[in-house]
Design an enzyme around this catalytic site. Structure first.
Site, PDB file in Angstrom:
ATOM      1  CE  LYS A  64      91.187  18.188  52.331  1.00  0.00           C
ATOM      2  NZ  LYS A  64      91.969  18.998  51.216  1.00  0.00           N
ATOM      3  CG  ASP A 100      92.606  29.239  53.665  1.00  0.00           C
ATOM      4  OD1 ASP A 100      92.731  30.128  52.711  1.00  0.00           O
ATOM      5  OD2 ASP A 100      91.984  28.196  53.553  1.00  0.00           O
TER       6      ASP A 100
HETATM    7  P1  AMP Z   1      89.561  24.995  51.543  1.00  0.00           P
HETATM    8  O1  AMP Z   1      88.993  25.894  50.360  1.00  0.00           O
HETATM    9  O2  AMP Z   1      89.330  23.569  51.075  1.00  0.00           O
HETATM   10  O3  AMP Z   1      90.715  25.233  51.702  1.00  0.00           O
HETATM   11  O4  AMP Z   1      88.759  25.274  52.811  1.00  0.00           O
HETATM   12  C1  AMP Z   1      88.572  26.197  53.462  1.00  0.00           C
HETATM   13  C2  AMP Z   1      88.079  26.351  54.726  1.00  0.00           C
HETATM   14  O5  AMP Z   1      87.060  25.457  55.041  1.00  0.00           O
HETATM   15  C3  AMP Z   1      89.308  25.671  55.821  1.00  0.00           C
HETATM   16  O6  AMP Z   1      89.173  26.031  56.905  1.00  0.00           O
HETATM   17  C4  AMP Z   1      88.667  24.026  55.722  1.00  0.00           C
HETATM   18  O7  AMP Z   1      89.147  23.281  56.657  1.00  0.00           O
HETATM   19  C5  AMP Z   1      87.185  24.305  55.681  1.00  0.00           C
HETATM   20  N1  AMP Z   1      86.374  22.987  55.129  1.00  0.00           N
HETATM   21  C6  AMP Z   1      86.414  22.833  53.721  1.00  0.00           C
HETATM   22  N2  AMP Z   1      85.607  21.849  53.653  1.00  0.00           N
HETATM   23  C7  AMP Z   1      84.986  21.704  54.975  1.00  0.00           C
HETATM   24  C8  AMP Z   1      84.215  20.527  55.523  1.00  0.00           C
HETATM   25  N3  AMP Z   1      83.537  19.471  54.739  1.00  0.00           N
HETATM   26  N4  AMP Z   1      83.875  20.517  56.735  1.00  0.00           N
HETATM   27  C9  AMP Z   1      84.415  21.503  57.548  1.00  0.00           C
HETATM   28  N5  AMP Z   1      85.335  22.122  57.265  1.00  0.00           N
HETATM   29  C10 AMP Z   1      85.659  22.235  55.696  1.00  0.00           C
HETATM   30 MG    MG Z   2      92.264  24.568  52.693  1.00  0.00          MG
END
Ligand code: AMP
Ligand code: MG
Length: 531
Positions: free
Chosen positions: A127, A274
């Site tokens: 990650k 997700d």
């Molecule tokens: P999360 O709220 O952390 O579950 O993220 C929601 C979405 O945003 C998922 O598809 C993650 O992979 C994407 N995401 C979160 N942070 C980043 C980042 N720094 N770069 C790329 N994608 C991100």
């Molecule tokens: Mg996520």
């Protein structure tokens, strides 16, 4: 112990499912595919900050001074081992109740799946290892503070007995990452890091949802058949019945997971679909938090401070809502709403059953008498919420309450074992003390009726009520030091959290309630999604 080169990659996901045909790592909508092949972005100076030796053992690995650099190279994303087949998954999701379309592994890159010497299949996932086709407008990276939080909490949850993805390693990249921590126009550079997560599967509800939303029925069937065969092999060959049986099992494991969260005081903070694992594992440690003073309305996530959708007390309902979305996605395969409805019903009954058992265990009651426990329980929650009372310390204190002998005691000595749980003891009214004493008296009577001797009850309670949890401020103290280059507190916190139920001499500071300075400090009581 054999080294890294002996990891036996099986890569069932990439061998068995449709891949993105476009090979360029550009941000886009990926159609008709379960994943895109993508390599981690190399980093400047990977350095191993900490690792979980239990997870290494799970992989038949051992980190030694001799192989530590290789370890950092591989799990920082600089070096691929033979037979790794790195990929990012395509998934969608409901964020805060709204369908958000394609999300996907925006900064997670699966290195591949291995099989260990005991025949267990485990996927290794970095990650923060750089952009993927699913990165949308973000950079694919992760900062040290959020990586420490993910690393520590994954392992703490495991040792607490909560189903979770695991964390093998925490590597700093030697690169800087720009973040606007509070989305208030003040971006700053922070150290970058990569966590290697490990789980039997990283498939989420959203992996199924994306195909249902796009009407990609072949892919939906392929993914579901694959998941049945690989993650639920005991259910039999794919059929309408086994699809429904799989859904039923997801409902049950999710119920058990959420009941554990409620037991230990964990607030996930972003229960989007997700972020829900098909195996009922806690996944994606972002703006999560731990209840300090018991408050069912508390959420650590500043992004959610208005609606408080993901507050502690709402988690059981939200999990059910998320399961309904998964049920909708699987409906085209099952073709009948009834078995799916039965799955949702089994979530409700399973959760209720787990919760009853959980609270009886927390109270040290062996003979479960719901008629008698029920009045005791809601009143307890109301009392804990009425005056700032540390949930963790309250239950540890209650284990020391003397119930066996004697006539009802005076309120002062009754309250003595739990006095330490009050945040502001001097402000607790005599009325509240009297009410709590009244509750404790009834608890004493109930325990006596139950017939368990105090010593045995205390011992049992201390096996389900942790003493050490990754309190928000403890993680932040470890982060402060780590950002200054001193990783000792990260390692010490991990070491203490390995035995969360055992009182450890000299580690009192890790069991202390939140100090006053942490009340309003960023990272201690409020967290944004910026990570
Ligand atoms: P999360 O709220 O952390 O579950 O993220 C929601 C979405 O945003 C998922 O598809 C993650 O992979 C994407 N995401 C979160 N942070 C980043 C980042 N720094 N770069 C790329 N994608 C991100
Ligand atoms: Mg996520």
């Amino acid at each position: 112990m054999p080294g890294l080169e002996s990891l036996a990659f099986t890569n069932r996901f990439t061998r068995g499912l449709p891949a993105d045909t476009e090979e360029l790592n550009t941000r886009r909508q990926v159609r008709g595919a379960c994943f895109s092949r993508v390599k981690p972005t190399p980093v400047a100076r990977p350095e191993l900050v900490a690792h979980a030796r239990e997870v290494a053992e799970l992989l038949d690995l051992e980190v030694t001074p001799e192989n530590e650099n290789d370890f950092a190279e591989v799990f920082g994303g600089n070096r691929l081992l033979p037979n790794m087949d790195p990929f990012a998954m395509c998934y969608g999701g409901h964020q805060f109740g709204n369908w958000a379309g394609q999300l996907g592994d925006g900064r997670a890159i699966n290195l591949g799946e291995v099989v260990n010497s005991r025949g267990q299949h485990l996927t290794l996932q970095l990650k923060g290892a750089g952009p993927t086709p699913y990165s949308r407008t973000a950079d694919g990276l992760a900062v040290l503070r959020s990586s420490i939080r993910e690393f520590i909490c994954s392992e703490a949850m495991h040792h607490l007995g909560v189903p979770t993805t695991r964390a093998l390693s925490l590597v700093v990249t030697g690169e800087r990452v720009m973040r606007d921590m509070f989305y208030d126009g003040n971006p700053a550079y922070e150290p970058g890091a990569v966590v290697c997560r490990v789980a039997p599967s990283f498939t989420r509800f959203g992996n199924f949802q994306i195909f249902a939303a796009r009407q990609e029925m072949d892919q939906l069937r392929q993914l579901t058949d694959f998941t049945l065969r690989n993650d639920f092999p005991h259910l039999g060959e794919p059929s309408r019945e086994t699809y429904a049986a799989m859904f039923d099992e997801v409902c049950r494991t999710t119920a058990a997971m959420v009941a554990h969260w409620m037991r230990v005081g964990f607030v996930h903070g972003v229960m989007n679909t997700d972020n829900m694992s098909i195996l009922g594992l806690t996944i994606d440690y972002g703006p999560y938090g731990w209840l300090e003073n018991y408050d069912p309305d508390w959420t650590p996530n500043t992004t959610d401070s208005q609606g408080r959708r993901y507050r502690f007390g709402a988690q059981p309902q939200i999990a059910l809502w998320n399961l309904l979305q998964l049920g909708n996605a699987l409906f085209p395969l099952v073709g009948d709403a009834n078995p799916l409805q039965r799955g949702l019903d089994s979530y409700a009954s399973c959760f209720q059953e787990e919760q009853r058992r959980m609270i009886a265990n927390k109270l040290g009651l062996t003979r479960r008498d719901t008629e008698q426990d029920e009045p005791l329980v809601p009143e307890l929650w109301a009392l804990l919420a009425a005056e700032e009372t540390d949930m963790t310390l309250f239950f540890r204190g209650l284990a020391d309450a003397r119930c066996e002998t004697g006539s009802p005691e005076d309120p002062m000595s009754l309250l003595a074992p739990i006095e330490n749980a009050f945040y502001q003891p001097e402000k607790v009214s005599s009325e509240h003390r009297a009410q709590l004493a009244g509750w404790l008296r009834r608890y004493q009577l109930r325990v006596r009726e139950d017939g368990t001797p105090d010593a045995l009850r205390g011992m049992r309670m201390n096996l389900v009520n942790p003493l050490y949890v990754p309190r928000n401020y403890l993680a932040q103290l470890a982060i402060d030091k780590a950002e200054a280059g001193d990783y000792s507190q990260v390692r010490e916190l991990l070491a203490v959290l390995r035995q969360p139920y055992t009182c450890q001499a000299g580690k009192e500071e890790f069991a202390a309630k939140r100090p006053d300075w942490a009340r309003q400090r960023a990272g201690c009581s409020m967290l944004s999604c910026s990570s």
